[in-house]
Scaffold this motif. Structure first.
Motif, PDB file in Angstrom:
ATOM      1  N   LEU A   1       2.316   0.647  -0.326  1.00 53.37           N
ATOM      2  CA  LEU A   1       2.917  -0.191   0.712  1.00 53.37           C
ATOM      3  C   LEU A   1       1.916  -0.506   1.832  1.00 53.37           C
ATOM      4  CD1 LEU A   1       6.484   1.359   1.102  1.00 53.37           C
ATOM      5  CD2 LEU A   1       5.747  -0.546  -0.306  1.00 53.37           C
TER       6      LEU A   1
ATOM      7  N   GLN B   1       9.600  -4.059   4.794  1.00 51.61           N
ATOM      8  CA  GLN B   1       9.673  -3.338   3.529  1.00 51.61           C
ATOM      9  C   GLN B   1      10.779  -2.293   3.635  1.00 51.61           C
ATOM     10  OE1 GLN B   1       5.556  -2.086   3.666  1.00 51.61           O
ATOM     11  NE2 GLN B   1       4.968  -3.562   2.086  1.00 51.61           N
TER      12      GLN B   1
ATOM     13  N   LEU C   1       3.736   5.854  -3.437  1.00 53.99           N
ATOM     14  CA  LEU C   1       4.477   4.670  -2.992  1.00 53.99           C
ATOM     15  C   LEU C   1       3.996   4.204  -1.626  1.00 53.99           C
ATOM     16  CD1 LEU C   1       6.749   2.592  -3.231  1.00 53.99           C
ATOM     17  CD2 LEU C   1       8.332   4.322  -2.351  1.00 53.99           C
TER      18      LEU C   1
ATOM     19  N   PHE D   1      12.168  -1.708  -2.108  1.00 60.14           N
ATOM     20  CA  PHE D   1      11.595  -0.712  -3.004  1.00 60.14           C
ATOM     21  C   PHE D   1      12.653   0.372  -3.224  1.00 60.14           C
ATOM     22  CE2 PHE D   1       8.202  -2.867  -0.922  1.00 60.14           C
ATOM     23  CZ  PHE D   1       7.181  -2.974  -1.856  1.00 60.14           C
TER      24      PHE D   1
ATOM     25  N   ILE E   1      13.021   0.680   1.942  1.00 60.37           N
ATOM     26  CA  ILE E   1      12.968   1.698   0.888  1.00 60.37           C
ATOM     27  C   ILE E   1      14.372   2.254   0.687  1.00 60.37           C
ATOM     28  CG2 ILE E   1      11.922   3.859   0.140  1.00 60.37           C
ATOM     29  CD1 ILE E   1       9.585   3.234   1.996  1.00 60.37           C
TER      30      ILE E   1
ATOM     31  N   ARG F   1      11.240  -7.090   1.535  1.00 63.93           N
ATOM     32  CA  ARG F   1      10.937  -6.533   0.222  1.00 63.93           C
ATOM     33  C   ARG F   1      11.736  -5.248   0.048  1.00 63.93           C
ATOM     34  NH1 ARG F   1       8.996 -10.987   0.763  1.00 63.93           N
ATOM     35  NH2 ARG F   1       6.854 -11.594   0.205  1.00 63.93           N
TER      36      ARG F   1
ATOM     37  N   GLY G   1       9.937  -5.766  -5.176  1.00 59.07           N
ATOM     38  CA  GLY G   1       9.355  -4.459  -4.924  1.00 59.07           C
ATOM     39  C   GLY G   1       9.179  -3.702  -6.222  1.00 59.07           C
ATOM     40  N   THR G   2       9.226  -2.373  -6.161  1.00 62.97           N
ATOM     41  CA  THR G   2       9.057  -1.548  -7.351  1.00 62.97           C
ATOM     42  C   THR G   2      10.120  -0.455  -7.368  1.00 62.97           C
ATOM     43  OG1 THR G   2       7.508  -0.081  -6.199  1.00 62.97           O
ATOM     44  CG2 THR G   2       6.565  -1.922  -7.462  1.00 62.97           C
TER      45      THR G   2
ATOM     46  N   ALA H   1      15.025  -3.626  -7.461  1.00 57.76           N
ATOM     47  CA  ALA H   1      13.616  -3.692  -7.032  1.00 57.76           C
ATOM     48  C   ALA H   1      12.959  -4.972  -7.530  1.00 57.76           C
ATOM     49  CB  ALA H   1      12.863  -2.473  -7.554  1.00 57.76           C
TER      50      ALA H   1
END
Length: 266
Positions: free
Chosen positions: A122, A49, A118, A78, A51, A76, A100-101, A95
């Motif tokens: 996760l 993940q 957040l 974010f 970020i 992923r 992701g977001t 995203a």
């Protein structure tokens, strides 16, 4: 570190010391950061993940999308934009592409709460690698790919089916085990506006395809057709309201002059 490391106390402290020594100057250069984050070895079977945080404007959208397309892989992405300057259009689309977001933080006072939300999300993935198999292969559904499902957050998939009915199979990975749900497309209520949701998702997918080398003329034709048919604003279509009431004083010649542009707050 050239590879991912476990979040033990000593490595977390090392990361904090590294961040505290960083100095911000010049423009926002995100491509080198993406190369560093997405390089190296994989996460050893776990889902990586990433970020992506910035408080500056991201301008080279096409180059960044192209790099993400080639190197994101199973990771992923974010995105987090802080303040009024970040390119929210790019951050939101990146995203979505990265399953992701996007989190927007308007002021420094919101950082703690927004980032806590957040990270809590996760830490609570429920399903990943989600796929929907429709009974009719002619069905068009969006988003594609489908993002992961996290605890307490729904996933909305909008589809256009040539014929009602048939069976739908939803599958994914729960931890390391396969998961599947089958149900029939029967019943339900007729509602207005669902066609616009589907059309907006398809327009977004078509615009994203430009970064992947899609034919620009073909994309323009399809987006224009969707915008006109479903009454949507897009890059190639507009909704125009015309007011024919005269407002300028009679006999006064109009003048043209440049106006200053406001800078982002802060």
């Amino acid at each position: 570190h050239p590879t991912s490391v476990r979040a033990h106390q000593d490595t977390v402290e090392e990361a904090k010391r590294f961040v505290s020594r960083l100095g911000a100057e010049g423009g926002t250069q995100m491509l080198p950061a993406l190369r560093t984050a997405l390089g190296g070895s994989d996460a050893g079977g776990a889902v990586r993940q990433v970020i992506f945080i910035t408080d500056g404007n991201v301008g080279n959208e096409a180059q960044l999308f192209s790099y993400l397309k080639q190197h994101l892989g199973p990771s992923r992405l974010f995105t987090v934009g802080i303040g009024s300057a970040p390119n929210s259009h790019f951050m939101r689309n990146a995203a979505r592409f990265g399953r992701g977001t996007f989190t927007h933080i308007g002021s420094p006072q919101e950082v703690s709460d927004k980032m806590r939300e957040l990270f809590a999300k996760l830490e609570s993935p429920v399903l990943r690698d989600i796929r929907v198999a429709w009974g009719d292969p002619r069905t068009e559904s969006w988003p594609e790919p489908i993002p992961d499902l996290y605890l307490g957050e729904p996933i909305l998939v909008v589809a256009r089916l040539p014929e009602p009915g048939g069976e739908v199979v939803v599958s994914g990975q729960r931890d390391r085990d396969p998961w599947e749900l089958r149900f029939g497309m029967v019943g339900g209520a007729r509602e207005t506006g669902i066609d616009k949701l589907w059309a907006r998702r398809k327009i977004a997918a078509l615009m994203d395809s430009l970064a992947e080398g899609a034919d620009a003329d073909a994309v323009r034709r399809q987006v224009t057709d969707l915008g006109i048919r479903h009454h949507l604003v897009s890059k190639y279509t507009s909704l125009v309201a015309v007011d024919v009431t005269p407002t300028a004083p009679a006999g006064v010649a109009a003048k043209t002059r440049p106006l200053p542009v406001n800078l982002p707050a802060g």
